[in-house]
Structure formats: structure tokens, C-alpha cells
Design a protein around this motif. Structure first.
Motif, short mmCIF file in Angstrom:
data_model
loop_
_atom_site.label_atom_id
_atom_site.label_comp_id
_atom_site.label_asym_id
_atom_site.label_seq_id
_atom_site.Cartn_x
_atom_site.Cartn_y
_atom_site.Cartn_z
N ASP A 31 0.85 -1.19 0.00
CA ASP A 31 0.00 0.00 0.00
C ASP A 31 0.88 1.24 0.00
N PRO A 32 0.51 2.27 -0.76
CA PRO A 32 1.33 3.48 -0.80
C PRO A 32 1.25 4.30 0.50
N GLU A 33 0.26 4.00 1.31
CA GLU A 33 0.10 4.70 2.60
C GLU A 33 -0.57 3.74 3.57
N PRO A 34 -0.45 3.98 4.87
CA PRO A 34 -1.12 3.10 5.83
C PRO A 34 -2.63 3.04 5.57
N VAL A 35 -3.21 1.86 5.72
CA VAL A 35 -4.63 1.68 5.42
C VAL A 35 -5.51 1.78 6.65
N SER A 36 -4.93 1.61 7.83
CA SER A 36 -5.71 1.66 9.06
C SER A 36 -6.09 3.10 9.39
N ARG A 37 -7.34 3.29 9.78
CA ARG A 37 -7.83 4.63 10.14
C ARG A 37 -8.54 4.58 11.48
N ASP A 38 -8.55 5.70 12.20
CA ASP A 38 -9.35 5.77 13.42
C ASP A 38 -10.75 6.28 13.11
N HIS A 39 -10.93 6.89 11.93
CA HIS A 39 -12.25 7.30 11.46
C HIS A 39 -12.24 7.35 9.94
N VAL A 40 -13.43 7.23 9.35
CA VAL A 40 -13.59 7.34 7.89
C VAL A 40 -14.78 8.22 7.59
N GLU A 41 -14.69 8.92 6.46
CA GLU A 41 -15.80 9.75 5.99
C GLU A 41 -16.59 8.99 4.94
N ILE A 42 -17.88 8.86 5.19
CA ILE A 42 -18.79 8.14 4.31
C ILE A 42 -19.59 9.16 3.51
N ARG A 43 -19.78 8.90 2.22
CA ARG A 43 -20.61 9.75 1.37
C ARG A 43 -21.72 8.90 0.77
N ALA A 44 -22.95 9.38 0.92
CA ALA A 44 -24.12 8.65 0.42
C ALA A 44 -23.96 8.32 -1.07
N GLY A 45 -24.17 7.06 -1.40
CA GLY A 45 -24.13 6.60 -2.78
C GLY A 45 -22.74 6.53 -3.39
N LEU A 46 -21.72 6.96 -2.67
CA LEU A 46 -20.37 7.01 -3.23
C LEU A 46 -19.37 6.10 -2.54
N GLY A 47 -19.48 5.95 -1.22
CA GLY A 47 -18.56 5.10 -0.49
C GLY A 47 -17.74 5.85 0.53
N ILE A 48 -16.51 5.39 0.74
CA ILE A 48 -15.61 5.97 1.73
C ILE A 48 -14.60 6.86 1.03
N ALA A 49 -14.54 8.12 1.44
CA ALA A 49 -13.60 9.07 0.84
C ALA A 49 -12.18 8.52 0.91
N GLY A 50 -11.49 8.52 -0.23
CA GLY A 50 -10.12 8.05 -0.30
C GLY A 50 -9.95 6.59 -0.62
N ASP A 51 -11.04 5.82 -0.62
CA ASP A 51 -10.94 4.39 -0.89
C ASP A 51 -10.97 4.12 -2.39
N ARG A 52 -10.41 2.98 -2.79
CA ARG A 52 -10.33 2.61 -4.20
C ARG A 52 -11.69 2.45 -4.87
N TYR A 53 -12.73 2.18 -4.09
CA TYR A 53 -14.07 2.02 -4.67
C TYR A 53 -14.93 3.29 -4.59
N PHE A 54 -14.39 4.38 -4.03
CA PHE A 54 -15.16 5.62 -3.89
C PHE A 54 -15.57 6.13 -5.27
N ASN A 55 -16.88 6.34 -5.46
CA ASN A 55 -17.45 6.89 -6.69
C ASN A 55 -17.05 6.09 -7.93
N HIS A 56 -16.79 4.81 -7.75
CA HIS A 56 -16.45 3.94 -8.88
C HIS A 56 -17.75 3.36 -9.42
N PRO A 57 -18.11 3.67 -10.66
CA PRO A 57 -19.43 3.24 -11.18
C PRO A 57 -19.72 1.75 -11.01
N ALA A 58 -18.73 0.90 -11.21
CA ALA A 58 -18.97 -0.54 -11.12
C ALA A 58 -19.19 -1.01 -9.68
N HIS A 59 -18.89 -0.16 -8.71
CA HIS A 59 -18.99 -0.56 -7.31
C HIS A 59 -19.92 0.32 -6.49
#
Length: 161
Positions: A31-59
Motif C-alpha cells: 500500500d502506498p500509505e497506511p490503510v488503518s484509520r481511526d475514522h472514515v468519511e462516508i458519502r451517500a451513494g459514493l462510499g468511503i472518501a479516499g478508498d479505491r471504490y469511492f465513486n467507482h461506477p462498477a462498485h
């Protein structure tokens, strides 16, 4: 009325890249950066900000993954090795049928499908983990609200099934 219980969010995982691509024998991509977080930001219909699946149409209907840490208890490993975004203790997420709406903390999610394990589990957890995690690999969900999840105690409520 929603069935409510207290659970523990034991780990949160955000990665901008796929670490488990190619052949397991070649090993995971770092991983290019540590993956463990103490909190995550969730966006409705989009996913987790900063994640590989965020706003990815297939996911879009599977942007956030959850797993119960109890599914991993057979192996003394870091629960983040399963590469699920949210690791909870105290609730069998695999028992939630498709279409179930539940609230974790302040965020509602809708279950869309199982997060089936892959052959990589034998390489990064232990031989036999791939087979052992079938039916216990977690769930893929779409977030219905914006919000923040934090490691620690959280309320979980089943809204509809």
C-alpha cells in the motif's frame, strides 16, 4: 421499530489501490500509505472518501465492505488483512439478507451482496482461509447517508429486512 444493539468497530480500512491483484504466489502489492484509520468519511451513494471504490461506477452498490471480526478469530492476524473497510465485533453481518437497511453509528447502509473471499486469503491469512471464509467473508453495501464512522463502540440498528 428498529432492533438496536451495541457493537464495536475494531478496525477501519481505506486504501486507494488494490493490493491483492495478480497471482497470490507473487505476493500483495504494498500500500502506498497506511490503510488503518481511526475514522472514515462516508458519502451517500459514493462510499468511503479516499478508498479505491469511492465513486467507482462498477462498485456504487458495493462501495463499502463490512466483516465480523469473529469470522477471523481462527487466525491470530490483523483483521485488516481481509481488506474489508469496516471490521465489527458483536454482530453477524453475514446473516443480513440482501436489501436489508441498517444503521451503524450515524450512517444507514443497504446490503447488496456478500463480500466473497478470494484465493488471496490463503496467501495473506493462512492456508485454508479461502475455504473457511466462504459464507463468512462479509457484506458489500451502499451508504445511504453522509457521515463519519469511528473505531470504538457504535450503535447498530436493523431498519428493514
Amino acid at each position: 421499530m428498529a432492533a438496536r444493539r451495541e457493537v464495536e468497530i475494531v478496525a477501519l480500512h481505506v486504501s486507494p489501490v488494490h493490493a491483492y491483484e495478480g497471482r497470490p504466489a507473487d505476493g500483495p502489492r504494498p500500500d502506498p500509505e497506511p490503510v488503518s484509520r481511526d475514522h472514515v468519511e462516508i458519502r451517500a451513494g459514493l462510499g468511503i472518501a479516499g478508498d479505491r471504490y469511492f465513486n467507482h461506477p462498477a462498485h456504487r452498490n458495493a462501495a463499502v465492505t463490512l466483516i465480523a471480526v469473529e469470522s477471523l478469530d481462527a487466525w491470530p492476524v490483523d483483521p485488516l488483512l481481509a481488506r474489508r473497510n469496516v471490521v465489527v465485533r458483536g454482530f453477524d453481518v453475514d446473516a443480513l439478507p440482501r436489501g436489508t437497511v441498517f444503521r451503524l453509528g450515524s450512517v444507514r447502509f443497504e446490503v447488496h451482496r456478500p463480500a466473497n473471499p478470494c484465493a488471496w486469503m490463503d496467501a495473506v491469512i493462512a492456508p485454508g482461509a479461502f475455504k473457511a471464509l466462504r459464507g463468512k467473508g462479509g457484506i458489500r453495501c451502499v451508504p445511504l447517508d453522509d457521515g463519519v464512522l469511528r473505531v470504538g463502540t457504535a450503535a447498530l440498528a436493523i431498519m428493514s429486512a
